[in-house]
Design a protein around this motif. Sequence first.
Motif, PDB file in Angstrom:
ATOM      1  N   HIS A 363      48.906  18.503  -4.232  1.00  0.00           N
ATOM      2  CA  HIS A 363      50.042  18.058  -3.389  1.00  0.00           C
ATOM      3  C   HIS A 363      49.384  17.093  -2.131  1.00  0.00           C
ATOM      4  CE1 HIS A 363      53.600  18.001  -0.857  1.00  0.00           C
ATOM      5  NE2 HIS A 363      54.340  17.948  -1.952  1.00  0.00           N
ATOM      6  N   GLN A 364      48.565  17.705  -1.567  1.00  0.00           N
ATOM      7  CA  GLN A 364      47.962  17.182  -0.040  1.00  0.00           C
ATOM      8  C   GLN A 364      47.327  15.841  -0.580  1.00  0.00           C
ATOM      9  OE1 GLN A 364      47.861  20.388  -1.049  1.00  0.00           O
ATOM     10  NE2 GLN A 364      46.705  21.621   0.703  1.00  0.00           N
ATOM     11  N   ASN A 365      46.487  15.844  -1.622  1.00  0.00           N
ATOM     12  CA  ASN A 365      45.800  14.700  -2.192  1.00  0.00           C
ATOM     13  C   ASN A 365      46.718  13.512  -2.797  1.00  0.00           C
ATOM     14  OD1 ASN A 365      43.470  16.017  -1.663  1.00  0.00           O
ATOM     15  ND2 ASN A 365      43.184  16.710  -3.715  1.00  0.00           N
ATOM     16  N   LEU A 366      47.816  13.952  -3.520  1.00  0.00           N
ATOM     17  CA  LEU A 366      48.602  12.887  -3.590  1.00  0.00           C
ATOM     18  C   LEU A 366      49.493  12.354  -2.689  1.00  0.00           C
ATOM     19  CD1 LEU A 366      49.602  11.545  -6.540  1.00  0.00           C
ATOM     20  CD2 LEU A 366      51.272  13.473  -6.643  1.00  0.00           C
ATOM     21  N   GLN A 367      49.654  13.188  -1.859  1.00  0.00           N
ATOM     22  CA  GLN A 367      50.621  12.664  -0.496  1.00  0.00           C
ATOM     23  C   GLN A 367      49.658  11.590   0.280  1.00  0.00           C
ATOM     24  OE1 GLN A 367      52.786  15.628   1.674  1.00  0.00           O
ATOM     25  NE2 GLN A 367      52.143  14.616   3.530  1.00  0.00           N
ATOM     26  N   ALA A 368      48.484  12.073   0.575  1.00  0.00           N
ATOM     27  CA  ALA A 368      47.534  11.209   1.254  1.00  0.00           C
ATOM     28  C   ALA A 368      47.189   9.888   0.659  1.00  0.00           C
ATOM     29  CB  ALA A 368      46.133  12.016   1.520  1.00  0.00           C
ATOM     30  N   SER A 369      47.135   9.951  -0.558  1.00  0.00           N
ATOM     31  CA  SER A 369      46.839   8.646  -1.497  1.00  0.00           C
ATOM     32  C   SER A 369      47.909   7.775  -1.422  1.00  0.00           C
ATOM     33  CB  SER A 369      46.579   9.075  -3.044  1.00  0.00           C
ATOM     34  OG  SER A 369      45.304   9.850  -3.135  1.00  0.00           O
ATOM     35  N   ALA A 370      49.138   8.306  -1.572  1.00  0.00           N
ATOM     36  CA  ALA A 370      50.221   7.474  -1.428  1.00  0.00           C
ATOM     37  C   ALA A 370      50.652   6.766  -0.066  1.00  0.00           C
ATOM     38  CB  ALA A 370      51.671   8.251  -2.004  1.00  0.00           C
ATOM     39  N   ARG A 371      50.293   7.666   0.801  1.00  0.00           N
ATOM     40  CA  ARG A 371      50.216   7.004   2.240  1.00  0.00           C
ATOM     41  C   ARG A 371      49.200   5.962   2.573  1.00  0.00           C
ATOM     42  NH1 ARG A 371      47.362   5.621   6.635  1.00  0.00           N
ATOM     43  NH2 ARG A 371      48.561   5.725   8.557  1.00  0.00           N
ATOM     44  N   ASN A 372      47.924   5.936   1.853  1.00  0.00           N
ATOM     45  CA  ASN A 372      46.966   4.870   2.231  1.00  0.00           C
ATOM     46  C   ASN A 372      47.411   3.830   1.102  1.00  0.00           C
ATOM     47  OD1 ASN A 372      45.467   6.329   3.833  1.00  0.00           O
ATOM     48  ND2 ASN A 372      44.294   7.224   2.186  1.00  0.00           N
ATOM     49  N   ILE A 373      48.008   4.011   0.238  1.00  0.00           N
ATOM     50  CA  ILE A 373      48.504   3.004  -0.650  1.00  0.00           C
ATOM     51  C   ILE A 373      49.469   2.226   0.023  1.00  0.00           C
ATOM     52  CG2 ILE A 373      49.859   2.088  -2.700  1.00  0.00           C
ATOM     53  CD1 ILE A 373      48.258   4.456  -4.219  1.00  0.00           C
ATOM     54  N   ALA A 374      50.474   2.701   0.683  1.00  0.00           N
ATOM     55  CA  ALA A 374      51.550   2.293   1.381  1.00  0.00           C
ATOM     56  C   ALA A 374      51.149   1.433   2.705  1.00  0.00           C
ATOM     57  CB  ALA A 374      52.485   3.047   1.934  1.00  0.00           C
ATOM     58  N   ALA A 375      49.941   1.940   3.282  1.00  0.00           N
ATOM     59  CA  ALA A 375      49.215   1.400   4.346  1.00  0.00           C
ATOM     60  C   ALA A 375      48.623   0.064   4.065  1.00  0.00           C
ATOM     61  CB  ALA A 375      48.270   2.400   5.201  1.00  0.00           C
ATOM     62  N   ALA A 376      47.939   0.075   2.879  1.00  0.00           N
ATOM     63  CA  ALA A 376      47.230  -1.239   2.604  1.00  0.00           C
ATOM     64  C   ALA A 376      48.346  -2.248   2.181  1.00  0.00           C
ATOM     65  CB  ALA A 376      46.475  -0.673   1.368  1.00  0.00           C
ATOM     66  N   ILE A 377      49.426  -1.788   1.572  1.00  0.00           N
ATOM     67  CA  ILE A 377      50.572  -2.746   1.391  1.00  0.00           C
ATOM     68  C   ILE A 377      51.115  -3.529   2.682  1.00  0.00           C
ATOM     69  CG2 ILE A 377      53.088  -3.002   0.607  1.00  0.00           C
ATOM     70  CD1 ILE A 377      52.137  -1.114  -1.676  1.00  0.00           C
ATOM     71  N   ARG A 378      51.237  -2.605   3.686  1.00  0.00           N
ATOM     72  CA  ARG A 378      51.865  -3.083   5.046  1.00  0.00           C
ATOM     73  C   ARG A 378      50.756  -3.906   5.501  1.00  0.00           C
ATOM     74  NH1 ARG A 378      56.247  -3.509   7.311  1.00  0.00           N
ATOM     75  NH2 ARG A 378      56.858  -1.219   7.455  1.00  0.00           N
ATOM     76  N   ILE A 379      49.487  -3.559   5.476  1.00  0.00           N
ATOM     77  CA  ILE A 379      48.448  -4.640   6.017  1.00  0.00           C
ATOM     78  C   ILE A 379      48.154  -6.034   5.141  1.00  0.00           C
ATOM     79  CG2 ILE A 379      45.734  -5.278   5.944  1.00  0.00           C
ATOM     80  CD1 ILE A 379      45.488  -2.059   6.448  1.00  0.00           C
ATOM     81  N   GLY A 380      48.531  -5.938   4.051  1.00  0.00           N
ATOM     82  CA  GLY A 380      48.760  -7.092   3.344  1.00  0.00           C
ATOM     83  C   GLY A 380      49.932  -7.915   3.574  1.00  0.00           C
ATOM     84  N   GLN A 381      50.896  -7.449   4.008  1.00  0.00           N
ATOM     85  CA  GLN A 381      52.321  -8.095   4.280  1.00  0.00           C
ATOM     86  C   GLN A 381      52.106  -8.540   5.701  1.00  0.00           C
ATOM     87  OE1 GLN A 381      55.127  -4.755   4.609  1.00  0.00           O
ATOM     88  NE2 GLN A 381      55.777  -5.202   2.663  1.00  0.00           N
ATOM     89  N   THR A 382      51.185  -7.963   6.633  1.00  0.00           N
ATOM     90  CA  THR A 382      51.102  -8.565   8.056  1.00  0.00           C
ATOM     91  C   THR A 382      50.041  -9.723   7.817  1.00  0.00           C
ATOM     92  OG1 THR A 382      51.078  -6.250   8.929  1.00  0.00           O
ATOM     93  CG2 THR A 382      49.901  -7.842  10.223  1.00  0.00           C
TER      94      THR A 382
END
Length: 384
Positions: A363-382
């Motif tokens: 659960h923790q691993n999957l949550q952390a990976s999803a958060r990092n994917i979202a952060a990468a998408i946010r950086i791409g948008q910036t």
Amino acid sequence: MKVVIAPDSFKESLSATEAAHAIRTGFSAIFPHAEFVLVPIADGGEGTVAALVRALGGEYRLERVSDPLGRPVDAQYGVAPDGVALIEVAAASGLACLTPAERNPLTASSRGTGELMLAALDAGLRRFVIGLGGSATNDAGQGILCALGARFLDENGHDIAPGGASLRTVTRVDVSRLDKRLRECVIELACDVDNPLCGETGASAIFGPQKGATSDHVSVLDDALNHFAKVLERDLSVPPGLAAIPGGGAAGGIGATLNAVLGARLRAGADIIAEASRLDDAIDGASLVITGEGRVDSQTVRGKAPAAVARIARQKGVPVIALGGSIGESGSDDELLYGAGIHAVFGAVRAPCTIENALRHAHQNLQASARNIAAAIRIGQTLS
């Protein structure tokens, strides 16, 4: 931004619903105002009954049946509002019924699944959807059919022992005492793979090791299934080629045998559940789809849920990210996944660890990976 989260279960660690919530939690840490649509799905394995009951409504029923070693176990099945029995092999005959040390496809039996079918017949049900994933067995459904009244005899006219290895001793199949109510039934098999019964991509070679088979056992089991298929073709006038039909290797050969003996229809389980869950409608207007399962690799494209999700999303031009508890080798596996419409693949485990730790912290691993994917998408948008 609309994000559809449609994972399968992560075997032995997270249900599909738990995985979906973990992904949403991680993703929403970066995109708190996004619209999240959760569509936990399955493909015939663990979670199939839950996914169908959730999508269709209905109820659960609990029965005391046999586990793969013949011990009593409480297993549930579902009943849809229109009277369809919803059964998954994993409930009574699955890997989760056994400890790793107990797994042995040479002797494991699918009898408990047949006992669930009997319970449904006794309840007056005559239509079945049976999910074939997650089995601990390689007995080609011999246990199921024995529970339903069939007999498999050796050269001395004795019933063979349970398990995949004993199939090589079958000399005659007797279905004269098969439960007559089965003639009234319509049975749909929800397959999570398209592998055939035998050969290099068959049930024994591909799935035997995860059920406890050694390389020597795989050879024994494959020979036994090949022999069994020939006896079925001879005694039941089954058309030649039973060992090669797509999906026949599902659940250690249950797919091929129930198709041959009961006239059950083989169908991709992910398609059945995607339709019931109205996944097509959910993806309309989405910016992104996130899917996943316990392991994402070349086998994923052979009937697993993430491939079905990707196929629907590709038709709508929506990009797909897949998350796996583990992922396949880079190279050929990647190309197959990309070709199936999955745009990017990520593993949830962040560092080398034991399987036990990976399962414990899923659960923790999957949550952390999803958060990092979202952060990468946010950086791409910036950057854009």
